[in-house]
Design an enzyme around this catalytic site. Structure first.
Site, short mmCIF file in Angstrom:
data_model
loop_
_atom_site.label_atom_id
_atom_site.label_comp_id
_atom_site.label_asym_id
_atom_site.label_seq_id
_atom_site.Cartn_x
_atom_site.Cartn_y
_atom_site.Cartn_z
N ASP A 182 -10.58 -60.73 32.38
CA ASP A 182 -10.21 -61.87 31.62
C ASP A 182 -9.19 -62.47 31.98
OD1 ASP A 182 -9.82 -64.21 30.04
OD2 ASP A 182 -10.38 -63.03 28.20
N HIS A 183 -8.96 -63.41 33.14
CA HIS A 183 -7.80 -64.01 33.72
C HIS A 183 -6.89 -64.25 32.80
CE1 HIS A 183 -9.61 -67.91 33.35
NE2 HIS A 183 -8.49 -68.40 33.45
N HIS A 245 -11.32 -65.50 25.70
CA HIS A 245 -9.83 -65.92 25.75
C HIS A 245 -9.19 -66.03 24.54
CE1 HIS A 245 -10.78 -66.58 30.00
NE2 HIS A 245 -11.08 -67.95 29.97
#
Length: 508
Positions: A182-183, A245
């Protein structure tokens, strides 16, 4: 060498290497690590995809991506030539077992036994299962930490599909070998939440229900879906942003202090938060969750089409491009404190921010009828920084209270450019540090939290879908969600600073 940790020789096999993700994110990040002497020696990148490219064609495609998207850029040809010499490409039929067998034999025999071998799945989710099962023909993978697999989101579409994906992965790789990327968790400001909370004695005593009135987490995008309509139709804002996120950001804000900075300890604390979220029943969905879709409007001075006018979007689509949800965390620290999460496309500005609004003072002797509550804003994008709003006396002969802000920007304080999120995450994968990656139980619990909302929205085909004009901050229904509690959505701190600056400039 990273700190005192050396990285073993590494080969990265990128499935879907001819796609946009590899060109825009993965390869530019690896190149930046190379330019900063953070890659091991030797290293190798093997690109695998359906497209017929060859080594030279693949390298040329990657070069254009590096020139556009890397922090370092290409200033010396010898730098690029050295990097490109470690890059190869093979055309891949994802169902052809002989190609996988050849690849695995190459990795096992052509590289020293201690080398790290990474399988990066930069493909559409529909290909996750066949790739993993084909890799599973080799018995040497499971439990062998020299082999690691990287999975891009989305991790399933719901709880059932996430559980199935986790089972497929577990049949071939141990959990310690699996990196669900998950960047957002690789961003410097996101990581700094832990340092900010637990390295400063002043925050922990007031980081609870006794002092904090509510928490807002906003991730607003100015862009629409563009050419990603086909993907977005099967995702929507809830799956695309909130399930991963925003819930992960909420976990970092709400988690209990860890006993150490050990990866499993931190992940355990985040899972505890997910377990403590108050269940949302189907009857409660309409009271705590809002969805909407953007219609044509003006964003940043330019006219943009509505969602239904976008490419590869169904004319009768009910996919949400905006979502806002109110959560409660039922534990001693947060009981009764609402967490408001919102995200949307084609909104008034690009801004990602966590805002903690503190409770008002119980009594003040000043003449002002209203004093703004203290506010702490952790800014993630477009600039990284922290803002703290307090009250002070305005200069003059009378006692007049005015809000003032203490603010620091990462760029100004540290005077270095922050690494891109993918740089940090790729480095951690090579080092074998899973702290910033989602564990299987985290993924499944996040889907459990959102299950009733997904089900309700999916089955609701009759009620009109709320809309908002592109360039605005969401639908009226989202305003109603928070004003019903006597609160309002906070304007991102970066925008408030711009407004005050413009006003000040106009008065000079």
């Amino acid at each position: 060498m990273v700190g005192d940790l050396s990285i073993k020789p590494t080969v990265i096999c990128i499935f879907g290497a001819s796609g946009d993700l590899a060109q825009r994110k993965i390869i530019p990040a690896i190149y930046d690590l190379f330019m900063n002497d953070l890659l091991p020696d030797p290293f190798c990148i093997i690109g695998l995809a359906r497209t017929s490219l060859g080594d030279d064609g693949f390298r040329q495609q990657l070069r254009s991506g590096v020139e556009k998207f890397s922090r370092s850029g290409i200033h010396k040809e010898e730098d690029w030539d050295k990097f490109a010499s470690a890059v190869t490409y093979s055309k891949l039929d994802y169902q052809d077992s002989t190609i996988y067998k050849s690849l695995l034999e190459q990795l096992d025999q052509g590289w020293q036994k201690s080398a790290t071998k990474i399988f990066y799945l930069a493909t559409p989710p529909t290909l996750f299962e066949p790739i993993v099962k084909q890799l599973g023909q080799s018995r040497i993978l499971h439990g062998n930490d020299q082999y690691r697999i990287v999975i891009e989101k989305p991790f399933g579409r719901d709880l059932e599909s996430a559980q199935e994906l986790n089972k497929i992965l577990a049949d071939v790789f141990d959990e310690s070998q699996t990196y669900r990327i998950d960047h957002y968790l690789g961003k410097e400001t996101v990581q700094n939440i832990l340092a900010f909370r637990f390295a400063n004695a002043m925050w922990e005593p007031i980081w609870n229900r006794s002092y904090i009135n509510h928490v807002q987490i906003t991730v607003a995008e100015q862009v629409g879906v563009g050419r990603r309509g086909g993907y977005y139709e099967n995702a929507g804002a809830l799956r695309d942003m909130i399930q991963n996120h925003l819930l992960q950001l909420m976990c970092l804000v709400a988690m209990e202090p860890p006993t150490s900075f050990n990866a499993e300890e931190i992940r355990n604390k985040k899972v505890d938060v997910l377990h403590a979220i108050r269940p949302i029943t189907t009857e409660d969905v309409a009271k705590v969750a809002v969805r909407a879709q953007y219609v044509s409007g003006v964003v940043d001075g330019k006219h943009v089409p509505g969602y239904l006018e976008e490419e590869n979007v169904a004319a009768d689509s009910r996919t949400e491009t905006f979502a806002a949800i109110k959560f409660y965390i039922d534990n001693w620290r947060w009981q009764g404190v609402p967490f408001y999460l919102r995200t949307g496309k084609c909104m008034g500005a690009r801004a990602s921010e966590i805002s903690l609004q503190f409770r008002p003072v119980p009594h003040h002797p000043f003449s002002e009828k209203v004093i703004q509550p203290n506010r702490l804003a952790i800014q993630i994008a477009p600039e990284e920084g922290i803002m703290l709003r307090t009250q002070a006396k305005e200069p003059g002969p009378v006692m007049k209270i005015k809000p003032v802000e203490m603010h620091y920007s990462y760029n100004e304080v540290f005077q270095v450019s922050s690494p891109e999120a993918y740089e940090t995450l790729l480095l951690d994968i090579m080092r074998g540090d899973p702290g910033l990656f989602m564990r299987s139980d985290q993924v499944e619990m996040a889907w459990t939290v959102l299950g009733s909302i997904l089900e309700t929205w999916q089955n609701d085909r009759e009620n009109p879908l709320p809309s908002y004009v592109a360039g605005e901050w969401g639908p009226q229904e989202a305003e109603n969600l928070i004003t019903a509690d006597g609160r309002e959505w906070l304007k991102p701190a970066c925008l408030e600073c711009e407004i005050r600056k413009e006003g000040s400039d106009g008065n000079d």
